[in-house]
Every structure is written in structure tokens, then in C-alpha cells.
Design an enzyme around this catalytic site. Structure first.
Site, PDB file in Angstrom:
ATOM      1  N   LYS A  96     -92.864  37.380 -49.365  1.00 56.75           N
ATOM      2  CA  LYS A  96     -94.283  37.472 -49.746  1.00 56.75           C
ATOM      3  C   LYS A  96     -94.488  38.475 -50.888  1.00 56.75           C
ATOM      4  O   LYS A  96     -95.252  39.440 -50.780  1.00 56.75           O
ATOM      5  CB  LYS A  96     -95.170  37.821 -48.557  1.00 56.75           C
ATOM      6  CG  LYS A  96     -95.157  36.739 -47.479  1.00 56.75           C
ATOM      7  CD  LYS A  96     -96.258  36.907 -46.463  1.00 56.75           C
ATOM      8  CE  LYS A  96     -96.220  35.848 -45.387  1.00 56.75           C
ATOM      9  NZ  LYS A  96     -95.095  35.971 -44.439  1.00 56.75           N
TER      10      LYS A  96
HETATM   11  P1  BMP Z   1     -94.009  33.381 -34.694  1.00 61.47           P
HETATM   12  O1  BMP Z   1     -93.840  31.855 -34.498  1.00 61.47           O
HETATM   13  O2  BMP Z   1     -93.057  34.168 -33.851  1.00 61.47           O
HETATM   14  O3  BMP Z   1     -95.427  33.820 -34.566  1.00 61.47           O
HETATM   15  O4  BMP Z   1     -93.547  33.675 -36.210  1.00 61.47           O
HETATM   16  C1  BMP Z   1     -94.275  33.215 -37.311  1.00 61.47           C
HETATM   17  C2  BMP Z   1     -93.544  33.513 -38.589  1.00 61.47           C
HETATM   18  O5  BMP Z   1     -94.254  32.913 -39.693  1.00 61.47           O
HETATM   19  C3  BMP Z   1     -93.410  34.984 -38.947  1.00 61.47           C
HETATM   20  O6  BMP Z   1     -92.150  35.166 -39.571  1.00 61.47           O
HETATM   21  C4  BMP Z   1     -94.524  35.245 -39.963  1.00 61.47           C
HETATM   22  O7  BMP Z   1     -94.166  36.229 -40.904  1.00 61.47           O
HETATM   23  C5  BMP Z   1     -94.669  33.891 -40.635  1.00 61.47           C
HETATM   24  N1  BMP Z   1     -96.048  33.584 -41.079  1.00 61.47           N
HETATM   25  C6  BMP Z   1     -97.102  33.456 -40.197  1.00 61.47           C
HETATM   26  O8  BMP Z   1     -96.930  33.601 -38.980  1.00 61.47           O
HETATM   27  N2  BMP Z   1     -98.353  33.134 -40.677  1.00 61.47           N
HETATM   28  C7  BMP Z   1     -98.623  32.965 -42.006  1.00 61.47           C
HETATM   29  O9  BMP Z   1     -99.740  32.644 -42.357  1.00 61.47           O
HETATM   30  C8  BMP Z   1     -97.548  33.094 -42.915  1.00 61.47           C
HETATM   31  C9  BMP Z   1     -96.277  33.412 -42.429  1.00 61.47           C
HETATM   32  O10 BMP Z   1     -95.265  33.521 -43.285  1.00 61.47           O
END
Ligand code: BMP
Length: 260
Positions: free
Chosen positions: A93
Site C-alpha cells: 500500500k
Molecule cells: P483477514 O481475512 O484476516 O481479515 O485479512 C484481510 C487482508 O486483506 C489483510 O491482509 C488486509 O491488509 C487486507 N485488506 C483488507 O482487509 N481490506 C482492504 O480494504 C484492503 C486490504 O488490503
């Protein structure tokens, strides 16, 4: 529109080479699952890559959360990615001025540009970020996913920002592989890939503002091409079983979408 075209067909419509490669992998392996490998120990990352490798098209990292990071991690990770045919994606990002992004992308201990075929960038600072990623040393074939919307509750991103992000993406067709968002955008640009995080079966949210949807809903209602699943897989007792389950649900939803 994009939603009813097959990934295989879209391979030829992609202007970014990594997007084309990703479409090809998705069609070949029949998977549109990206795992978010948000683990903090190197061996755990490598073990996860081996376990979920057969079921994913993309392995998304936050390389700067690894406590015992050493550049020696990168070769075996690339070897696993090649063997299982998935793409390494550093979710950095980038959001600074171009010059700083150039340094963050290609210097420091992580040397992201040398191993990550895909990276994420914010559009907040405008075109300098994209010029920097385009011009830096590193892998010849590279792609950027621009963040146009987020899964976070209370995000400051509004419709204007989302629209302006898509306009910026249009100005870099050869660099932009896709868009990170939560709704069906850019329907008339089938060469771009919609990546959508915030996917889980067990939970609706976490205690820090993350918001989850089901695999079916992100593919059929929210326009995702690739769905990102992190804790839904990494916190499972058997990540390979969970990955296979998400893969099958996501692919079934995509197949259903093609019939519409
Ligand atoms: P999780 O499924 O454990 O919540 O992880 C989501 C992943 O996606 C994380 O690595 C986070 O940085 C990324 N992410 C997100 O959750 N929402 C966004 O809008 C953008 C992301 O990159």
C-alpha cells in the site's frame, strides 16, 4: 460486461502482463482464491505456502510484519510459488511521494521490487506513486493494484475518491493489473482484475473495524474476481482443508456468475 466473461477470455484483454499471467493461472488451476499470509514467523509463512499452494492463485504478504525476516526467506518462497503456480503479491500500500516510494519499493531489507510481481498502492498522492513503481529497478514484469475502496468500517474514502482512482488507473493501462474494492466497478474494462478482501465464513467482523462478506456474496453481488481470505484460512486448524473449501465455494460462485 466483465462479470460474464471467463477468466480465460480475459487473459487476452489484459494490458498488464502479470494480470494476463494471473488470469491464465486462475483458468488453469480453477481458483480465484488469494490467501492473505499475515503470519509473523518465516517458517510459518513457508509452511502455509506449501499447504495452500495447490488451491490459490495469489499469495498476499505483509512482508514487514515478519519478526525473523531475512532475505533468505525469499528464494524458497519464490520456489514454492513457481512449483505450485501462484503469484507473490506484497500488499505494501505505497502512499508517499514518488521518490520515497521508489526507495521503499526497491531498497531497504525487503527489496520488494525484486520478488513481488504484484504490489498495492494508494491513489492518495496521485501519479507519482505509479511513475515510481513503473521506473524503479526490479522484476521486468510487474503489476499494481490500486486501492479504490476498503473493507474497513468508517473509512474516509468517498465516491469521488473511488472515481478518481479509476481515472488514474486508466492512465496507466500497462502497469495497473487491477483494483482493490468492495463493489462491482469498471465493468467495461474486463482486462482489469477486481480483488476484494474481507471474506470469511465464520465471522461478520473483527474488533478493529474489519467487515466480512461470504465467498458467494463477494463474487455474485460485489463483483470480485479474486477474493482475499486471511484469518478464515490462517486461523483454521487445517489451513489446507480451509483453503480447499474457500477455493471450491469461490469457484462455484464464479461459475454461477458466468451463467447469468
Ligand atoms: P483477514 O481475512 O484476516 O481479515 O485479512 C484481510 C487482508 O486483506 C489483510 O491482509 C488486509 O491488509 C487486507 N485488506 C483488507 O482487509 N481490506 C482492504 O480494504 C484492503 C486490504 O488490503
Amino acid at each position: 460486461d466483465r462479470l460474464t466473461l471467463s477468466f480465460l477470455t480475459r487473459t487476452n484483454l489484459a494490458k498488464n502482463p502479470v494480470a494476463a499471467e494471473l488470469f491464465q493461472i486462475m483458468a488453469t488451476k480453477q481458483t480465484n482464491l488469494c490467501v492473505a499470509a499475515d503470519l509473523t514467523i518465516s517458517t510459518d509463512i513457508l509452511n502455509l505456502a506449501e499447504q495452500v499452494g495447490p488451491y490459490i492463485c495469489v499469495f498476499k504478504t505483509h512482508i514487514d510484519i515478519i519478526e525473523d525476516f531475512h532475505p533468505n526467506l525469499l528464494k524458497p518462497l519464490q520456489e514454492i510459488a513457481e512449483r505450485h503456480n501462484f503469484i507473490l503479491f506484497e500488499d505494501r500500500k505505497f502512499a508517499d511521494i514518488g521518490k520515497t516510494v521508489e526507495l521503499q519499493y526497491s531498497k531497504g531489507i525487503y527489496q520488494v521490487s525484486s520478488w513481488a510481481k504484484l504490489v498495492t498502492a494508494h491513489s492518495i498522492t496521485g501519479k507519482g506513486v505509479l511513475d515510481a513503481i513503473k521506473e524503479s529497478v526490479g522484476l521486468e514484469k510487474r503489476g499494481v493494484f490500486l486501492l479504490a475502496e476498503t473493507s474497513a468500517a468508517g473509512s474516509l474514502i468517498n465516491e469521488n475518491y473511488t472515481e478518481a482512482t479509476l481515472t488514474l488507473a486508466e492512465q496507466y493501462p500497462e502497469l495497473i493489473a487491477g483494483i482493490v474494492c468492495q463493489s462491482p466497478l469498471f465493468l467495461q474494462t474486463p482486462g482489469l482484475i477486481q480483488l476484494t478482501p474481507g471474506v470469511q465464513l465464520e465471522a461478520k467482523s473483527d474488533n478493529l473495524g474489519q467487515q466480512y462478506n461470504s465467498p458467494e456474496s463477494v463474487i455474485l453481488e460485489k463483483g470480485a474476481d479474486v477474493a482475499v481470505v486471511g484469518r478464515g484460512i490462517t486461523k483454521s486448524a487445517k489451513p489446507e482443508i480451509a483453503a480447499e473449501k474457500y477455493k471450491n465455494l469461490l469457484w462455484a460462485a464464479y461459475s454461477k456468475r458466468l451463467q447469468k
